[in-house]
Design a protein around this motif. Structure first.
Motif, mmCIF file in Angstrom:
data_model
loop_
_atom_site.group_PDB
_atom_site.id
_atom_site.type_symbol
_atom_site.label_atom_id
_atom_site.label_comp_id
_atom_site.label_asym_id
_atom_site.label_seq_id
_atom_site.Cartn_x
_atom_site.Cartn_y
_atom_site.Cartn_z
ATOM 1 N N GLU A 43 0.880 -1.172 0.000
ATOM 2 C CA GLU A 43 0.000 0.000 0.000
ATOM 3 C C GLU A 43 0.912 1.216 0.000
ATOM 4 N N THR A 44 0.808 2.030 -1.031
ATOM 5 C CA THR A 44 1.734 3.156 -1.185
ATOM 6 C C THR A 44 0.997 4.484 -1.025
ATOM 7 N N GLY A 45 1.794 5.571 -0.961
ATOM 8 C CA GLY A 45 1.210 6.900 -0.849
ATOM 9 C C GLY A 45 0.498 7.143 0.468
ATOM 10 N N ILE A 46 1.003 6.556 1.543
ATOM 11 C CA ILE A 46 0.360 6.669 2.854
ATOM 12 C C ILE A 46 0.439 8.121 3.354
ATOM 13 N N GLY A 47 -0.658 8.611 3.912
ATOM 14 C CA GLY A 47 -0.651 9.947 4.516
ATOM 15 C C GLY A 47 -0.354 11.061 3.555
ATOM 16 N N GLN A 48 -0.750 10.913 2.293
ATOM 17 C CA GLN A 48 -0.524 11.916 1.240
ATOM 18 C C GLN A 48 0.952 12.070 0.894
ATOM 19 N N VAL A 49 1.761 11.044 1.232
ATOM 20 C CA VAL A 49 3.193 11.102 0.963
ATOM 21 C C VAL A 49 3.549 10.016 -0.055
ATOM 22 N N PRO A 50 3.975 10.375 -1.265
ATOM 23 C CA PRO A 50 4.265 9.377 -2.298
ATOM 24 C C PRO A 50 5.324 8.360 -1.902
ATOM 25 N N THR A 51 6.276 8.735 -1.039
ATOM 26 C CA THR A 51 7.372 7.829 -0.696
ATOM 27 C C THR A 51 7.126 7.063 0.606
ATOM 28 N N ALA A 52 5.916 7.131 1.150
ATOM 29 C CA ALA A 52 5.553 6.351 2.337
ATOM 30 C C ALA A 52 4.753 5.127 1.910
ATOM 31 N N PHE A 53 5.063 3.977 2.511
ATOM 32 C CA PHE A 53 4.342 2.759 2.110
ATOM 33 C C PHE A 53 4.304 1.761 3.256
ATOM 34 N N VAL A 54 3.401 0.792 3.124
ATOM 35 C CA VAL A 54 3.308 -0.325 4.064
ATOM 36 C C VAL A 54 3.287 -1.614 3.251
ATOM 37 N N ALA A 55 4.175 -2.545 3.602
ATOM 38 C CA ALA A 55 4.243 -3.845 2.929
ATOM 39 C C ALA A 55 3.875 -4.928 3.933
ATOM 40 N N SER A 56 2.970 -5.828 3.549
ATOM 41 C CA SER A 56 2.470 -6.850 4.475
ATOM 42 C C SER A 56 2.603 -8.242 3.879
#
Length: 469
Positions: free
Chosen positions: A54-67
């Motif tokens: 899941e990318t673009g976390i918190g309106q930030v293109p370089t923030a992501f979560v991988a599960s």
């Protein structure tokens, strides 16, 4: 084959690839919110290993979560990868920028992000091979240096369902991070005046710079009446362009740090009143731009004890003659007293350390001490039980955010410390993933420490990340 042996063998087999990734990020340093190369490199590797993204976390293109995986427990591993401005540097024993004025990894986040990645991949590999349940998550956290990335991610709730969180940081000692980083507010104050000829018609002007300077005078008088561990520092980012023009605009950027979030809020409110007074005295108007805020760290001793045990099990990194010589030569370039200050911080003697690189595992000796720095790991630690370690990635006593840090972050010294961190966190993640009683004990400590209070974002309503610096 045991879970732990499987994880360690995975990391040994992938050591060269992880080193290549860390070096590639070191060679392409990117400041906060602009870490496109680093985040893409990490995302692609996680996809290859079967993680969902899941990318673009918190309106930030370089923030992501991988599960990867399903169900509880959910173990989070935090990675960072932003660099610092103006610290470009070759692997050299003297100041030698690759590109004058460019960024460099003066905090070792090229190592941090990849070391955390290695831990997540190794834990996943081991759990997958035995068919164990649970979930491993890697959090791609940008802009730690501006105390922003995790704060905006936390506002989105991405840490809320975690059972435990782990991270690490390159340093000059192998130990559990038991001291407390300060809470912080970062904000700018803009003053607006009236331009005029400073010599010919000063009465027609109102100086925005006067507003900034009067505000700073007020803040300096305030310092006498705040708790001793509160720190307030600032830079004037804009103050006018020519002496003969009354400045119509000026800007000052402040950090307020304190041992706890309530103390930061109290001092911040006082500073806002000082800004109002400065505007009244200078006949100007002003506005406040809140950039970010973060919590102090809340170390979880239950998880910290596991990390300490796993560090002992893995064994501290050992360095060769060439690496020791590089570290010793770098120490000669440090400001006077840097090594002594490092020893004092860890309550160690030079005889105990016995060299420029730490090749031992140190029991935490600074538990509860409040440091001067801050990290947005603090926000995560008030949401979920969190612990972190430091490992030997630079010469003992290396000043933070320095060109000397860049050198070792791009050398085999840093890479050895990175692999030690990856192995320690992987084994800890496996213990947490397979031992519900351990997770329960961590949460019991967490509830006692927080008094059951829920995390409240320090961000004001409507705050957005400042993606362009």
């Amino acid at each position: 084959m045991s879970l732990e042996k499987t994880a360690l063998e995975f990391l040994d087999a992938n050591e060269d690839n992880l080193a290549e990734m860390a070096t590639a990020i070191w060679e392409r340093p990117e400041i906060g919110f602009q870490e496109t190369f680093a985040s893409n490199l990490l995302v692609e590797r996680l996809k290859q290993e079967g993680f969902s993204l899941e990318t673009g976390i918190g309106q930030v293109p370089t923030a992501f979560v991988a599960s990867w995986g399903e169900g509880s427990p959910i173990i989070g591993i935090l990675g960072e990868y932003d660099a610092l401005p103006s610290l470009s540097q070759r692997v050299s024993t003297h100041r030698d920028p690759i590109e004058e004025g460019a960024a460099g990894h003066g905090c070792g986040h090229n190592l941090l992000g990849v070391g955390a990645l290695g831990a997540a991949l190794a834990a996943k590999d081991a759990l997958e091979k035995v068919g164990a349940g649970g979930t491993i998550r890697y959090y791609g956290c940008p802009a730690e240096e501006t105390l922003s990335g995790k704060v905006f991610m936390a506002r989105e709730g991405v840490f809320d369902d975690l059972d435990a969180a782990l991270t690490w940081h390159p340093a000059y000692a192998n130990s559990v991070w038991a001291s407390i980083s300060t809470a912080l507010n970062s904000f700018r104050v803009n003053f607006y005046g009236i331009a005029s000829h400073a010599g010919g018609a000063p009465e027609a002007g109102r100086s925005a710079l006067d507003g900034v300077q009067l505000m700073d005078v007020g803040v300096n008088y305030m310092r006498e009446h705040v708790p001793q561990q509160v720190r307030v520092h600032c830079v004037i980012t804009e103050g006018g362009e020519a002496p003969n023009v009354v400045p119509p605009f000026a800007q000052v950027w402040y950090y307020v740090r304190a041992p706890s979030r309530p103390q930061v809020e109290e001092v911040y409110a006082w500073i806002l009143d000082i800004a109002k007074g400065a505007a009244l005295m200078s006949g100007t108007t002003h506005e406040v731009e809140f950039l970010s805020g973060c919590y102090n760290t809340l170390p979880n001793d239950v998880i910290g004890d596991v990390l300490q045990d796993k560090m002992q099990q893995v064994g501290a990194p050992q360095f060769n003659d060439e690496e020791v010589a590089l570290a010793r030569d770098l120490q000669k370039t440090f400001p006077a007293g840097s090594v002594e200050k490092g020893l004092e911080r860890l309550r160690m003697t030079a005889e105990e350390l016995s060299g420029p690189l730490c090749e031992m595992i140190i029991e935490p000796r600074n538990k509860g001490d409040v440091g001067g720095g801050s990290t947005d790991v603090g926000d995560v630690s008030y949401i979920v039980p969190t612990a972190q370690i430091t490992t030997s990635c630079n010469a003992f006593g290396t000043p933070g955010h320095s060109w000397q840090n860049v050198v070792t972050s791009g050398s085999s010294i840093g890479l050895k410390g990175m692999m030690f961190a990856a192995k320690t966190m992987a084994l800890t993640a496996l213990d947490l993933a397979t031992n519900p009683e351990l997770v329960n004990a961590a949460w019991e400590e967490f509830e006692r420490s927080t008094g059951g209070k829920k995390y409240v974002s320090p961000l004001p309503e409507g705050a957005v990340p400042e993606l362009n610096g």
